[in-house]
Design an enzyme around this catalytic site. Structure first.
Site, mmCIF file in Angstrom:
data_model
loop_
_atom_site.group_PDB
_atom_site.id
_atom_site.type_symbol
_atom_site.label_atom_id
_atom_site.label_comp_id
_atom_site.label_asym_id
_atom_site.label_seq_id
_atom_site.Cartn_x
_atom_site.Cartn_y
_atom_site.Cartn_z
ATOM 1 N N ASP A 139 0.831 -1.199 0.000
ATOM 2 C CA ASP A 139 0.000 0.000 0.000
ATOM 3 C C ASP A 139 0.869 1.254 0.000
ATOM 4 O O ASP A 139 1.886 1.316 0.703
ATOM 5 C CB ASP A 139 -0.898 -0.018 1.241
ATOM 6 C CG ASP A 139 -1.814 1.173 1.309
ATOM 7 O OD1 ASP A 139 -2.785 1.215 0.533
ATOM 8 O OD2 ASP A 139 -1.560 2.072 2.141
ATOM 9 N N GLU B 61 1.511 -0.495 -5.043
ATOM 10 C CA GLU B 61 0.617 0.614 -5.353
ATOM 11 C C GLU B 61 1.499 1.840 -5.552
ATOM 12 O O GLU B 61 1.871 2.524 -4.599
ATOM 13 C CB GLU B 61 -0.392 0.848 -4.220
ATOM 14 C CG GLU B 61 -1.406 1.936 -4.567
ATOM 15 C CD GLU B 61 -2.254 2.376 -3.387
ATOM 16 O OE1 GLU B 61 -3.391 2.813 -3.617
ATOM 17 O OE2 GLU B 61 -1.776 2.294 -2.234
#
Length: 543
Positions: free
Chosen positions: A210, A260
């Site tokens: 993330d 990401e």
């Protein structure tokens, strides 16, 4: 890497996989308490096998106060009781693997929960204590320290700093409940390396990272200046040493990473995909592109071109837990594209959006590389409008109510049309309300309908898994009708594709488009009209 022996095909599964994202809280409720859980996922594994996916990506299932849907992690080695237990997670990983489905988990390295043992200790220790060195604590500016240490703004709106009672401020690029870690501290690096090993030992096949480009910060924490180079906290060079150390760990377990990484600079983006760093990264330019032939072709070409120098496969994503659902986005006529597209009451044509979403499914599944499918996309779910008093996403409150947040794409799934709460499994109202229309999208109703979105996805994934020309590999554009895109999944063979080659054609224009000659129809997103491809329709062909 150049000069290395070829890896076995099974070890390269990730290069062309179809990966299904599960937002655990909203997938299926196994214990009836209104919240999705691991028991619900385990009960639905046969559905996922029949759907035909290769791997599952789970959003965080760790112990968390859920201030940001689990992206505020309090303990990576404990499963949150709302979702189940660590033993149940281990069973899920093993059972899915026995069925041929691998598991990818989420790791959130930029920050932890303010309930994490480290932050609780730092908060109690007071200014100047070593416990605070694991985070970014600073005195404030102004005569009495009442002004934040710099002008950084939270991704969720408002200042990126919160002041404690002792006068010091701490940094949080997201919500105040998510304090940023100091990645210059060796203990932080050691901890995350151990977290990776902990889950790889339990059979996890991959990790999604993330906010992968935000970890490192300029130690001076300077004010943000537009155009400043380098950025004070996005894409700092120090990140690559972190990911090289992670890659060595993953290689020891045969595991993979997907990052990401949101970067407009292609040269900077591709550095994360070098052979000793991340295996893949999400492709947001494709997701953020409007339904337009010219712009989608440009996004596809740019994506393939930026991955080619490092030999990394592209990833194709239509939707995830952070953006408006595809049916709703594509139902909006727009010349530009608002990536979030979450404004209240925006007019949308669900019929148009559904036709385009069906065509987009065949387009993305035919492109070279791996594809990610967000839960409910296979059901054609639209974005749900959440009553203001039920919104839970912190983005709504932090924006002063201007942003409705991301809850509209996180509503619990409909499984059984005639069951309470559309078969989500709850004995009480689910954590987010389901629209009244939800039963019409239920999986059981669509499974019996040969023209449903679910049937389309099942057949497309079956062909993708069993037929030649899908997944990783080359593609070549074909000449096509104006307003259409056409490509063949084979090397450039000259004037015509080789017999048996896969061809994908998508018509974006109003006039129906002719199909290439000497082809056999495999699958269409909508029926052909007199042998022609209608507007907003895609077809798979064999030469």
């Amino acid at each position: 890497m150049e000069g290395s022996p070829p890896e076995p095909a099974d070890a390269l599964w990730w290069r062309g996989a179809a990966i299904y994202q599960i937002y655990v809280r909203s997938f299926a409720d196994g214990d009836g308490d209104g919240t999705g859980d691991l028991a619900g996922v385990r009960a639905r594994l046969p559905y996922l096998v029949e759907l035909g996916v290769d791997a599952l990506w789970f959003t965080p299932w760790y112990l968390s106060p859920l201030a940001d849907g689990g992206y505020d992690v309090a303990d990576y080695r404990t499963v949150d009781p709302a979702f189940g237990t660590l033993a149940e997670a281990e069973k899920l990983i093993a059972e899915a693997r026995e069925l041929g489905i691998r598991t990818i988990i989420d790791v959130v390295p930029n920050h932890v929960s303010d309930r994490h043992v480290w932050f609780r200790a730092a908060r109690a220790a007071g200014p100047g204590r070593p416990e605070r060195a694991l985070f970014h604590f600073r005195p404030g500016r102004g005569e009495h320290g009442e002004i934040p240490p710099n002008d950084w703004v939270s991704e969720f709106g408002g200042p990126a700093w919160t002041r404690l009672d002792d006068g010091e401020w701490y940094l949080h690029l997201f919500a105040p409940e998510q304090p940023d870690l100091n990645w210059a501290h060796p203990a932080v690096r050691r901890e995350y390396e151990e977290v990776l090993r902990f889950w790889f030992e339990r059979g996890v096949a991959g990790v999604r990272i993330d906010s992968a480009a935000l970890l490192a910060k300029d130690p001076a924490l300077p004010d943000f200046t537009a155009g400043r180079d380098p950025h004070p906290y996005v894409d700092l060079d120090e990140l690559h040493a972190i990911y090289r150390s992670w890659r060595a760990i993953a290689d020891a377990y045969g595991a993979i990473f997907v990052g990401e990484v949101w970067l407009p600079d292609t040269e900077r983006f591709v550095r994360y995909l070098r052979p000793d760093e991340l295996h893949t990264a999400f492709n947001f330019s494709f997701l953020a592109c409007p339904w337009d032939a010219r712009r989608l072709r440009a996004a596809i070409e740019e994506t393939l071109a930026e991955h080619r120098p490092v030999g990394a496969p592209a990833t194709w994503v239509l939707c995830n837990h952070d953006v408006t659902r595809t049916v709703t986005r594509y139902g909006r006529e727009a010349t530009g594209f608002d990536f979030a597209a979450k404004e209240f009451g925006t007019p949308t044509d669900p019929g148009l959006g559904t036709r385009r979403a069906r065509a987009a499914a065949l387009l993305s599944l035919a492109l070279p590389g791996a594809v990610y499918l967000y839960q409910g996309e296979e059901l054609g779910l639209p974005e749900a409008e959440i009553p203001l008093d039920r919104i839970q996403d912190p983005m709504h409150a932090r924006s002063g109510g201007k942003d409705p947040g991301r809850d509209g794409c996180r509503v619990p799934l409909p499984w059984t049309a005639d069951a309470p709460y559309a078969g989500f499994g709850s004995a009480t109202a689910p954590w987010l309300p389901q629209p009244r229309s939800w039963p019409r999208y239920a999986a059981d109703r669509q499974a019996a309908d040969p023209g449903s979105m679910l049937t389309l996805y099942r057949e497309a994934l079956r062909l993708r898994r069993t037929g030649p020309g899908f997944g990783d590999g080359p593609m070549t554009w074909l000449e096509s009708h104006s307003g259409a895109l056409a490509f063949v999944r084979a090397p450039d063979t000259g004037a015509a594709p080789d017999a048996g080659a896969l061809i994908c054609v998508v018509n974006f224009s109003a006039p129906p488009a002719p199909l290439p000659p000497h082809t056999e129809v495999l699958l269409t997103s909508a029926p052909l009209t007199g042998g022609l491809l209608p507007p907003d329709t895609a077809v798979w062909l064999r030469a």
